[in-house]
Design a protein around this motif. Structure first.
Motif, PDB file in Angstrom:
ATOM      1  N   GLU A  69       0.836  -1.206   0.000  1.00 17.08           N
ATOM      2  CA  GLU A  69       0.000   0.000   0.000  1.00 17.08           C
ATOM      3  C   GLU A  69       0.870   1.256   0.000  1.00 17.08           C
ATOM      4  O   GLU A  69       0.613   2.197  -0.748  1.00 17.08           O
ATOM      5  N   LYS A  70       1.923   1.266   0.818  1.00 13.65           N
ATOM      6  CA  LYS A  70       2.826   2.425   0.861  1.00 13.65           C
ATOM      7  C   LYS A  70       3.529   2.638  -0.477  1.00 13.65           C
ATOM      8  O   LYS A  70       3.847   3.763  -0.841  1.00 13.65           O
ATOM      9  N   CYS A  71       3.766   1.542  -1.210  1.00 19.56           N
ATOM     10  CA  CYS A  71       4.424   1.632  -2.520  1.00 19.56           C
ATOM     11  C   CYS A  71       3.442   1.988  -3.628  1.00 19.56           C
ATOM     12  O   CYS A  71       3.854   2.291  -4.744  1.00 19.56           O
ATOM     13  N   GLY A  72       2.146   1.898  -3.340  1.00 21.83           N
ATOM     14  CA  GLY A  72       1.147   2.173  -4.363  1.00 21.83           C
ATOM     15  C   GLY A  72       0.950   1.019  -5.328  1.00 21.83           C
ATOM     16  O   GLY A  72       0.617   1.220  -6.503  1.00 21.83           O
ATOM     17  N   ILE A  73       1.180  -0.200  -4.828  1.00 20.90           N
ATOM     18  CA  ILE A  73       0.994  -1.395  -5.653  1.00 20.90           C
ATOM     19  C   ILE A  73       0.119  -2.383  -4.887  1.00 20.90           C
ATOM     20  O   ILE A  73      -0.109  -2.222  -3.694  1.00 20.90           O
ATOM     21  N   SER A  74      -0.331  -3.427  -5.566  1.00 20.73           N
ATOM     22  CA  SER A  74      -1.165  -4.416  -4.889  1.00 20.73           C
ATOM     23  C   SER A  74      -0.288  -5.389  -4.101  1.00 20.73           C
ATOM     24  O   SER A  74       0.889  -5.604  -4.425  1.00 20.73           O
ATOM     25  N   GLY A  75      -0.877  -5.977  -3.090  1.00 19.01           N
ATOM     26  CA  GLY A  75      -0.179  -6.995  -2.313  1.00 19.01           C
ATOM     27  C   GLY A  75       0.205  -8.184  -3.169  1.00 19.01           C
ATOM     28  O   GLY A  75       1.276  -8.776  -2.996  1.00 19.01           O
ATOM     29  N   THR A  76      -0.659  -8.513  -4.117  1.00 18.33           N
ATOM     30  CA  THR A  76      -0.388  -9.623  -5.026  1.00 18.33           C
ATOM     31  C   THR A  76       0.838  -9.328  -5.888  1.00 18.33           C
ATOM     32  O   THR A  76       1.710 -10.187  -6.055  1.00 18.33           O
ATOM     33  N   ALA A  77       0.912  -8.108  -6.414  1.00 13.11           N
ATOM     34  CA  ALA A  77       2.059  -7.734  -7.249  1.00 13.11           C
ATOM     35  C   ALA A  77       3.353  -7.802  -6.440  1.00 13.11           C
ATOM     36  O   ALA A  77       4.364  -8.322  -6.912  1.00 13.11           O
ATOM     37  N   LEU A  78       3.321  -7.299  -5.204  1.00 12.59           N
ATOM     38  CA  LEU A  78       4.523  -7.335  -4.362  1.00 12.59           C
ATOM     39  C   LEU A  78       4.920  -8.776  -4.069  1.00 12.59           C
ATOM     40  O   LEU A  78       6.102  -9.125  -4.171  1.00 12.59           O
ATOM     41  N   SER A  79       3.955  -9.607  -3.743  1.00  8.36           N
ATOM     42  CA  SER A  79       4.236 -11.014  -3.452  1.00  8.36           C
ATOM     43  C   SER A  79       4.846 -11.715  -4.668  1.00  8.36           C
ATOM     44  O   SER A  79       5.849 -12.431  -4.540  1.00  8.36           O
ATOM     45  N   GLN A  80       4.267 -11.489  -5.840  1.00  4.03           N
ATOM     46  CA  GLN A  80       4.792 -12.109  -7.058  1.00  4.03           C
ATOM     47  C   GLN A  80       6.204 -11.620  -7.340  1.00  4.03           C
ATOM     48  O   GLN A  80       7.085 -12.410  -7.703  1.00  4.03           O
ATOM     49  N   TRP A  81       6.438 -10.328  -7.166  1.00  2.00           N
ATOM     50  CA  TRP A  81       7.774  -9.771  -7.412  1.00  2.00           C
ATOM     51  C   TRP A  81       8.787 -10.379  -6.445  1.00  2.00           C
ATOM     52  O   TRP A  81       9.882 -10.773  -6.839  1.00  2.00           O
ATOM     53  N   MET A  82       8.406 -10.475  -5.165  1.00  5.48           N
ATOM     54  CA  MET A  82       9.319 -11.032  -4.160  1.00  5.48           C
ATOM     55  C   MET A  82       9.671 -12.486  -4.471  1.00  5.48           C
ATOM     56  O   MET A  82      10.775 -12.930  -4.166  1.00  5.48           O
ATOM     57  N   ASN A  83       8.731 -13.212  -5.080  1.00  4.38           N
ATOM     58  CA  ASN A  83       8.953 -14.621  -5.406  1.00  4.38           C
ATOM     59  C   ASN A  83       9.488 -14.835  -6.821  1.00  4.38           C
ATOM     60  O   ASN A  83       9.576 -15.963  -7.288  1.00  4.38           O
ATOM     61  N   GLY A  84       9.819 -13.732  -7.513  1.00  2.83           N
ATOM     62  CA  GLY A  84      10.378 -13.828  -8.861  1.00  2.83           C
ATOM     63  C   GLY A  84       9.377 -14.267  -9.908  1.00  2.83           C
ATOM     64  O   GLY A  84       9.753 -14.784 -10.955  1.00  2.83           O
ATOM     65  N   LYS A  85       8.082 -14.046  -9.649  1.00  2.00           N
ATOM     66  CA  LYS A  85       7.045 -14.505 -10.573  1.00  2.00           C
ATOM     67  C   LYS A  85       6.219 -13.359 -11.140  1.00  2.00           C
ATOM     68  O   LYS A  85       5.166 -13.594 -11.726  1.00  2.00           O
ATOM     69  N   TYR A  86       6.673 -12.132 -10.984  1.00  2.00           N
ATOM     70  CA  TYR A  86       5.926 -10.983 -11.485  1.00  2.00           C
ATOM     71  C   TYR A  86       6.083 -10.925 -12.990  1.00  2.00           C
ATOM     72  O   TYR A  86       7.189 -10.790 -13.502  1.00  2.00           O
ATOM     73  N   GLY A  87       4.980 -11.035 -13.722  1.00  2.00           N
ATOM     74  CA  GLY A  87       5.043 -11.141 -15.176  1.00  2.00           C
ATOM     75  C   GLY A  87       4.966  -9.824 -15.923  1.00  2.00           C
ATOM     76  O   GLY A  87       5.238  -9.768 -17.105  1.00  2.00           O
ATOM     77  N   ALA A  88       4.604  -8.755 -15.238  1.00  2.00           N
ATOM     78  CA  ALA A  88       4.459  -7.458 -15.910  1.00  2.00           C
ATOM     79  C   ALA A  88       5.789  -6.696 -15.850  1.00  2.00           C
ATOM     80  O   ALA A  88       6.852  -7.297 -15.734  1.00  2.00           O
ATOM     81  N   ASN A  89       5.725  -5.383 -15.892  1.00  2.00           N
ATOM     82  CA  ASN A  89       6.907  -4.532 -15.945  1.00  2.00           C
ATOM     83  C   ASN A  89       7.592  -4.437 -14.577  1.00  2.00           C
ATOM     84  O   ASN A  89       7.252  -3.597 -13.760  1.00  2.00           O
ATOM     85  N   SER A  90       8.572  -5.284 -14.350  1.00  2.00           N
ATOM     86  CA  SER A  90       9.295  -5.297 -13.078  1.00  2.00           C
ATOM     87  C   SER A  90      10.032  -3.988 -12.824  1.00  2.00           C
ATOM     88  O   SER A  90      10.140  -3.545 -11.683  1.00  2.00           O
ATOM     89  N   ALA A  91      10.532  -3.363 -13.874  1.00  2.00           N
ATOM     90  CA  ALA A  91      11.281  -2.118 -13.713  1.00  2.00           C
ATOM     91  C   ALA A  91      10.402  -1.029 -13.104  1.00  2.00           C
ATOM     92  O   ALA A  91      10.837  -0.293 -12.209  1.00  2.00           O
ATOM     93  N   GLU A  92       9.166  -0.925 -13.557  1.00  2.00           N
ATOM     94  CA  GLU A  92       8.244   0.080 -13.011  1.00  2.00           C
ATOM     95  C   GLU A  92       7.910  -0.226 -11.553  1.00  2.00           C
ATOM     96  O   GLU A  92       7.882   0.666 -10.714  1.00  2.00           O
ATOM     97  N   LEU A  93       7.676  -1.469 -11.253  1.00  2.00           N
ATOM     98  CA  LEU A  93       7.385  -1.874  -9.883  1.00  2.00           C
ATOM     99  C   LEU A  93       8.575  -1.574  -8.973  1.00  2.00           C
ATOM    100  O   LEU A  93       8.420  -1.056  -7.872  1.00  2.00           O
TER     101      LEU A  93
END
Length: 75
Positions: free
Chosen positions: A25-49
């Motif tokens: 929430e503080k980053c302005g992203i969804s919890g799901t997106a953060l979780s996927q990114w942390m687990n190396g499974k984020y399929g969208a634009n990682s650079a923006e995240l």
């Protein structure tokens, strides 16, 4: 900052803020997106995240500096 550095900061923030969703929430992203990114499974634009996560790091660093200045003024 590289991904591993950001992961370390995110882990620290989760500990400080109490949950992954609060950090997201503080980053302005969804919890799901953060979780996927942390687990190396984020399929969208990682650079923006990662920019959003890094911007939270900058905000928290500024807040910390401000708090130190206020603390010194009150002493």
């Amino acid at each position: 900052m590289n991904r591993n550095g950001l992961l370390k900061h995110v882990g620290d923030w989760i500990t400080r803020l109490g949950s992954q969703s609060k950090v997201a929430e503080k980053c302005g992203i969804s919890g799901t997106a953060l979780s996927q990114w942390m687990n190396g499974k984020y399929g969208a634009n990682s650079a923006e995240l990662e920019k959003r996560i890094a911007s939270l790091k900058a905000i928290l660093a500024s807040e910390k500096k401000l708090m130190n200045v206020i603390k010194k003024e009150l002493e």
